[in-house]
Design a protein around this motif. Structure first.
Motif, short mmCIF file in Angstrom:
data_model
loop_
_atom_site.label_atom_id
_atom_site.label_comp_id
_atom_site.label_asym_id
_atom_site.label_seq_id
_atom_site.Cartn_x
_atom_site.Cartn_y
_atom_site.Cartn_z
N CYS A 269 0.85 -1.05 -0.06
CA CYS A 269 0.02 -0.04 0.00
C CYS A 269 0.90 1.30 0.09
O CYS A 269 0.47 2.47 -0.65
N TYR A 273 1.49 4.24 -3.11
CA TYR A 273 1.58 5.75 -3.01
C TYR A 273 2.96 6.36 -2.82
O TYR A 273 2.94 7.52 -2.24
N ASP A 305 -1.11 16.83 4.35
CA ASP A 305 -0.84 15.91 3.02
C ASP A 305 -1.54 16.52 1.95
O ASP A 305 -2.84 16.03 1.72
N SER A 307 -1.41 16.17 -1.02
CA SER A 307 -1.42 15.38 -2.14
C SER A 307 -2.40 14.14 -1.95
O SER A 307 -2.56 13.11 -2.62
N ARG A 309 -1.49 11.46 -0.23
CA ARG A 309 -0.90 10.21 -0.35
C ARG A 309 -0.91 9.33 0.88
O ARG A 309 -1.27 8.15 0.96
N SER A 310 -0.67 10.18 2.10
CA SER A 310 -0.56 9.47 3.30
C SER A 310 -1.93 9.06 3.57
O SER A 310 -2.05 7.86 4.09
N HIS A 312 -4.51 8.19 1.70
CA HIS A 312 -4.77 7.13 0.98
C HIS A 312 -4.19 5.74 1.31
O HIS A 312 -5.00 4.73 1.28
N ALA A 313 -3.10 5.92 1.44
CA ALA A 313 -2.25 4.66 1.78
C ALA A 313 -2.66 4.00 3.30
O ALA A 313 -2.91 2.83 3.46
#
Length: 672
Positions: A269, A273, A305, A307, A309-310, A312-313
């Protein structure tokens, strides 16, 4: 004469934030704390243990706490990891808000030997100490400044031993090692030892503060020996949302060690990302033997965050629990024999709680003798050849729903989870509380090989078909759907195929939740019930007051050791219920029994769906209600009302003629 008194308000001095650290004064953690904060703006308070630091921050006694987390030479500090695991929810509000690094140089502190050797004496080298040879190629970086022959014991923090192993192996091999809470505490103990035969591994600052002699300098194995410390606080540091600096996150999770690639699936995961992992550690879960809690650090934070990314992961790893990866987890095959015993004991268990109209046709309260198991008659091949009937002459049919007291979990007592449940469907910590949310049943109306109580060998194929996580952060629940296919076992048993003739298909919906604190559980137990009144009027209803004995008997019949059915104190202080809970399967059996009393002789249940909406408690009245749909006679509403008259269980049934195959919703599932 009037006089006025001047009232002066005394201004309270401004509050100075408190920083708790692993002490005593002069410990490496103390030095790390001093490097993190301006000393004139904070009060520093030494704690005896790392646990005391966590407690001070959680209670609000200290605004911040500093604890060691890992060393570059000897790895993670297990005491800190254990507290971060927080298995008993003692520190629910603790968060890590910063980190600090400290170069660590260890000194051997104590008292010089009473005689002073000459420069040429062999006492100046390690050859006079208990170890006469230095292992090669591991050469210590430092030599003693004096003879160490007088040293009989050494004190230090457990983490320091591994950082100084080469020196200790060369010059103090075989000397007693004693663990203490910190290196500075070790120095305190040595200071108090008047014999002069004790030594401590601590800092040069500790030598200065406690007026100890330095017996050796820089005894750590590596020159770059560094310890990383965590700064703790209570709650989330909201300033991180606007911070432009680099951030890190620390998360924890468990996996099922029986599932190949489970850990890789979680870590993927973060790769997906493009998040860089900086460390990974583990500790035993202490729920299932050899299951672990993993701690993973990565660069980034969902609080800062842009973007996403954190976030979503984090969501990806939370919402696909690898420990219940249904695509890789094998089906579980449970074999049993259809002896009349279990079904008969269930009839006896329910007899005092149900009217005779709800009994199976072949059971009579006046005769509790166990029925005989009869031969089942012609085989399938004989039937196909026109040589006989499929029905055994005298054996009894398995009543619908009675399969619930067959196929017990094949789990050793030592493998049961702390709450008494089996670990087969558990996602593991932190989801350690299990509840039965509902499910469905589908029965074959005209099976080629029916389930008959003649001691035939039968099989239940059990498999997880769906896993989902629902709820906001810190309030997630794991929903697990289990499919169970029941049928007669084939002559050549193989743990790889669906039963050749699925007579009953059951789906169970379980929900797993995080552990509650005792205070939260007691508060929930005292909270009044939410009541949703049924809008329907039943055609028939049966009033039942389940007793503790009823719950115990059903637990025994179903091989169920779950504490919510057996231990009132556990219910109140762990699960947050005011009394013992009625089993989900027991509620299902009661609904099927009352429904059966409303069917015509040739009718049977084709399909039954139900949802558990509110708990049912021992010693509290409940009403099992049945209503035939006036517009469609093949449909029934079946529900249970709790003690306050609200819905506790809500179900619906589809009825048809026994022995006649007709298309109905769900029948196609039997063929899969």
């Amino acid at each position: 004469m009037d006089s006025q008194q001047e009232v002066r308000e005394v201004e309270e001095p401004p509050h100075t934030p408190v920083v708790s650290f692993l002490g005593p004064i002069s410990s490496y953690t103390h030095q790390a704390a001093l490097s993190c904060f301006e000393s004139d703006k904070y009060n520093y308070k030494a704690a005896q243990t790392i646990t005391d630091v966590f407690t001070a921050v959680q209670s609000g006694e200290a605004e911040l706490g500093v604890v060691p987390f890992e060393n570059s030479t000897n790895g993670a500090v297990i005491f800190t990891l254990e507290l971060l695991a927080d298995r008993h929810k003692l520190f629910p509000d603790i968060t890590v808000c910063a980190e600090a690094y400290l170069d660590v140089s260890h000194y051997l502190l104590g008292r010089m030997p009473r005689r002073t050797p000459t420069i040429d004496s062999p006492d100046m080298s390690g050859s006079c100490t208990p170890t006469t040879s230095i292992p090669s190629p591991l050469q210590p970086r430092a030599k003693p400044l004096c003879s160490l022959k007088h040293i009989e014991r050494i004190y230090t923090h457990p983490q320091a031993w591994g950082q100084c192993e080469i020196f200790l192996g060369a010059y103090l091999k075989g000397i007693e090692r004693i663990d203490v809470s910190s290196t500075s505490r070790a120095a305190e103990i040595v200071k108090e030892d008047t014999s002069g035969t004790s030594a401590a591994i601590a800092s040069s600052l500790a030598a200065e503060i406690h007026n100890l002699d330095i017996l050796a300098k820089g005894i750590e194995d590596r020159e770059d020996n560094t310890t990383r410390f965590f700064v703790l606080r209570k709650g989330i540091d909201k300033s991180l949302k606007t911070s432009k600096g680099k951030t890190k996150s620390l998360i924890s999770f468990t996996i099922d060690h029986r599932s190949p690639g489970a850990l890789a699936q979680v870590l993927d995961c973060f790769r997906g990302y493009a998040l860089n992992l900086t460390s990974i550690n583990s500790r035993p879960s202490k729920v299932i033997p050899f299951q672990y809690i993993f701690f993973v650090e990565f660069e980034g934070s969902k609080l800062n965050d842009p973007s996403r990314r954190s976030r979503h992961a984090h969501a990806a790893h939370r919402h696909k629990p690898p420990s219940l990866n249904n695509s890789r987890r094998r089906a579980n095959y449970i074999y049993d024999y259809l002896s009349p015993t279990q079904s008969h004991l269930l009839n006896i268990t329910l007899a005092d709680f149900l009217p005779e109209s709800c009994y199976p046709s072949n059971f009579h309260k006046s005769n509790l003798t166990l029925p005989l198991a009869r031969p089942r008659g012609p085989t399938l091949q004989e039937i196909q050849g026109g040589l006989g009937s499929t029905r055994p002459s005298k054996a009894l049919d398995l009543p619908q729903g009675h399969h619930l007291v067959y196929f017990p979990p094949q789990v050793l007592s030592s493998d049961l989870l702390p709450d008494g449940t089996d670990p087969v469907q558990s996602p593991g910590p932190p989801y350690v509380r299990r509840m039965w949310a509902g499910g469905s049943l589908v029965f074959d109306p005209a099976p080629a090989r029916p389930l008959v109580l003649d001691a035939s060998r039968v099989v239940c194929r059990e498999k997880i078909t769906d896993v989902s996580v629902k709820g906001a952060d810190s309030q997630e629940k794991v929903f697990v759907t289990i499919e169970r296919r029941v049928g007669l076992s084939s002559e050549q048993e193989q743990d790889s195929e669906v039963p050749a003739n699925t007579v009953a298909l059951e789906r169970r919906n379980l929900v797993f939740m995080e552990e509650k604190t005792v205070a939260a559980a007691k508060e929930d137990a005292a909270r009044p019930d939410k009541i949703l009144k049924p809008a329907l009027t039943p055609d028939a209803s049966v009033s039942i007051t389940p007793t503790q004995s009823l719950l115990f008997r059903f637990s025994a019949l179903s091989f169920n050791a779950h504490g919510i059915h057996l231990d009132p104190q556990y219910c109140r202080e762990v699960e947050g219920h005011r009394n013992l809970l009625v089993h989900g399967p027991l509620s299902l059996v009661l609904m099927l029994s009352v429904l059966r009393s409303q069917l015509q002789e040739e009718e049977m249940i084709f399909k039954f769906d139900y949802r558990n909406l509110a708990p049912l408690y021992a010693s509290e009245k409940m009403n099992v209600c049945v209503r035939r749909d006036p517009k469609q006679s093949s449909k029934f509403d079946v529900w249970i009302e709790g003690s306050h008259g609200g819905y506790a269980v809500k179900g619906s049934a589809l009825i048809g003629r026994s022995g006649v195959k007709t298309p109905f919703d769900g029948s196609e599932a039997l063929e899969k």
